[in-house]
Design an enzyme around this catalytic site. Structure first.
Site, short mmCIF file in Angstrom:
data_model
loop_
_atom_site.label_atom_id
_atom_site.label_comp_id
_atom_site.label_asym_id
_atom_site.label_seq_id
_atom_site.Cartn_x
_atom_site.Cartn_y
_atom_site.Cartn_z
N ASP A 202 1.50 -1.05 10.51
CA ASP A 202 1.71 0.41 10.55
C ASP A 202 3.12 0.68 10.05
O ASP A 202 3.83 -0.23 9.61
CB ASP A 202 1.49 0.95 11.98
CG ASP A 202 1.05 2.42 12.00
OD1 ASP A 202 1.85 3.28 11.60
OD2 ASP A 202 -0.08 2.70 12.44
N GLY A 228 5.21 -1.53 7.28
CA GLY A 228 5.22 -1.23 5.85
C GLY A 228 4.55 0.08 5.55
O GLY A 228 4.39 0.93 6.43
N ASP A 229 4.15 0.20 4.29
CA ASP A 229 3.57 1.45 3.79
C ASP A 229 2.25 1.09 3.10
O ASP A 229 2.26 0.35 2.11
CB ASP A 229 4.57 2.06 2.80
CG ASP A 229 4.03 3.30 2.10
OD1 ASP A 229 2.87 3.69 2.35
OD2 ASP A 229 4.79 3.87 1.29
N PHE A 230 1.15 1.60 3.63
CA PHE A 230 -0.14 1.17 3.05
C PHE A 230 -0.38 1.72 1.65
O PHE A 230 -1.33 1.32 0.99
CB PHE A 230 -1.32 1.38 4.00
CG PHE A 230 -1.50 2.72 4.65
CD1 PHE A 230 -1.37 3.91 3.96
CD2 PHE A 230 -1.89 2.78 6.00
CE1 PHE A 230 -1.58 5.13 4.58
CE2 PHE A 230 -2.10 4.01 6.64
CZ PHE A 230 -1.94 5.19 5.92
N HIS A 248 -9.63 9.62 6.92
CA HIS A 248 -9.79 11.08 7.12
C HIS A 248 -8.45 11.83 7.05
O HIS A 248 -8.44 13.05 6.98
CB HIS A 248 -10.57 11.39 8.41
CG HIS A 248 -9.79 11.31 9.68
ND1 HIS A 248 -10.28 11.83 10.87
CD2 HIS A 248 -8.58 10.78 9.97
CE1 HIS A 248 -9.37 11.60 11.82
NE2 HIS A 248 -8.36 10.98 11.31
N1 SAH Z 1 -5.82 3.38 13.70
C1 SAH Z 1 -5.12 3.94 14.83
C2 SAH Z 1 -4.16 5.08 14.47
C3 SAH Z 1 -4.74 6.19 13.64
S1 SAH Z 1 -3.58 7.52 13.33
C4 SAH Z 1 -6.12 4.42 15.86
O1 SAH Z 1 -7.24 4.74 15.52
O2 SAH Z 1 -5.75 4.50 17.03
C5 SAH Z 1 -3.05 7.17 11.69
C6 SAH Z 1 -2.05 6.04 11.61
O3 SAH Z 1 -1.66 5.88 10.24
C7 SAH Z 1 -0.76 6.29 12.39
O4 SAH Z 1 -0.54 5.25 13.28
C8 SAH Z 1 0.30 6.36 11.30
O5 SAH Z 1 1.56 5.88 11.71
C9 SAH Z 1 -0.30 5.50 10.21
N2 SAH Z 1 0.26 5.76 8.89
C10 SAH Z 1 0.48 6.95 8.29
N3 SAH Z 1 1.02 6.79 7.08
C11 SAH Z 1 1.17 5.45 6.90
C12 SAH Z 1 1.66 4.65 5.82
N4 SAH Z 1 2.10 5.22 4.69
N5 SAH Z 1 1.64 3.30 5.96
C13 SAH Z 1 1.18 2.72 7.10
N6 SAH Z 1 0.68 3.44 8.15
C14 SAH Z 1 0.68 4.78 8.05
#
Ligand code: SAH
Length: 338
Positions: A202, A228-230, A248
């Site tokens: 995350d 990191g950054d996905f 979503h």
């Molecule tokens: N999968 C988890 C959280 C969902 S909320 C669950 O279901 O409980 C969406 C998540 O995406 C958040 O934790 C947010 O920090 C992460 N996120 C948003 N942008 C991101 C990015 N650029 N790189 C990595 N994670 C990211």
């Protein structure tokens, strides 16, 4: 017996009334009123003291809560929990406190207040109001970010059983949870599959919060964390990638980048499991359509139908395998790397 017709006017009025009630319940959750009543009934003075609220104003909130059966009052006028408000106690199994507090208050409520702006322009109400996206906002307001992450944990906990009934994590060696938040889904998967290891991925701020939670869960020995950054890259070498409540949040172009990054990282013939609300699959009325509006105002993403998800998968190198509805709001969409 004659059944009473509810007029259209009465139906709409009832909806508006329920919206006020829901907002009041959210405030009760924000103020931790149920927590303050855990040890037994309290007079309004005690309750106001315990929750840092104004005695008379709180008295009016509690009168409304009791009128609608959310809390009970005792014969001597004190307030107490009932079966419904028990679900608003935090840190209990199936607690809805963080979810009730989050959905209809704070930045969510502010964004929903600008729904008309989204409807007129197609823009994300949140970004319009705050001048930044929700993830940047949470990075800059860590206590709100932490509250959001807790809400995500609680929503996973609520659907734990439904998720375990719908999918089997036992066939995998290395599970990577992409955008895994505090790691609630990954922990669930690793508890079902003792032979597997996991990687929680995350944003850096979120991973720093998750680290002690992973350690406390006793899984640190086989669960790595990675920040990191996905949109840039995701951890490599998993044979299963989990994406829960991620697609979503984003438009199609952004989703394709995330999926292609997973496609690059995944082992040959690896499995992708998408946990999202699929429009038309929800067993609970059709809340997916309202969740979709929540995405319109909050993130600029959307809830998708099965054909829309299949299309994204096909365009990013995955073969759709199946969609499994759960008893909860999420469905599990499985695909294989091809
Ligand atoms: N999968 C988890 C959280 C969902 S909320 C669950 O279901 O409980 C969406 C998540 O995406 C958040 O934790 C947010 O920090 C992460 N996120 C948003 N942008 C991101 C990015 N650029 N790189 C990595 N994670 C990211």
């Amino acid at each position: 017996m004659e059944t009473q017709e509810i007029t259209p006017q009465a139906q709409i009025l009832q909806l508006l009334e329920q919206a006020w009630l829901a907002r009041a319940v959210s405030a009760a959750a924000q103020l931790n009123i149920a927590d303050a009543l855990q040890d037994g009934p309290q007079a309004i003075e005690e309750l106001a003291l315990a929750t840092g609220t104004h005695r008379h104003a709180l008295g009016r909130l509690m009168r409304a809560m009791c009128a609608y059966g959310i809390f009970d009052s005792t014969a001597d006028g004190r307030f107490q929990l009932n079966a419904i408000s028990q679900a608003l106690v935090s840190r209990t199994r199936g607690s809805l406190r963080s979810i009730a507090a989050m959905l209809l208050a704070g930045e969510h409520w502010t964004a929903w207040n600008e729904l008309e702006h989204s409807l007129r322009t197609g823009e994300t109400a949140f970004d319009h109001h705050y001048g930044q996206d929700v993830w940047a906002f949470f990075r800059q307001n860590p206590s709100r970010g932490a509250a959001f992450n807790q809400t995500m944990v609680d929503s996973t906990t609520l659907s734990n059983q439904a998720i375990l009934d719908a999918c089997d994590f036992r066939a995998f060696e290395h599970l990577v949870d992409v955008g895994g938040g505090h790691g609630s889904l990954l922990r669930l998967a690793l508890e079902q599959n003792h032979a597997a290891r996991g990687t929680l991925f995350d944003q850096p701020t979120v991973i720093e919060e998750a680290r002690p939670l992973i350690a406390a869960s006793g899984l640190a020995g086989r669960c790595a964390v990675a920040a990191g950054d996905f949109f840039h890259a995701v951890p490599a070498d998993g044979d299963a990638y989990l994406l829960k409540y991620i697609l979503h949040d984003w438009d199609d172009a952004r989703c394709l980048i995330i999926l292609q990054n997973i496609r690059r990282a995944i082992r040959p013939r690896g499995t992708l499991m998408i946990f999202d609300t699929v429009v038309g699959q929800s067993t609970s009325n059709d809340m997916s359509t309202l969740m979709d509006l929540n995405m319109l105002v909050m993130t600029g993403g959307r809830e998708r139908t099965e054909p829309e998800l299949r299309d994204l998968l096909a365009r990013s190198g995955f073969a759709f395998k199946r969609v499994v509805p759960t008893q909860g709001l999420v469905s599990v969409v499985e695909a294989l790397a091809v």
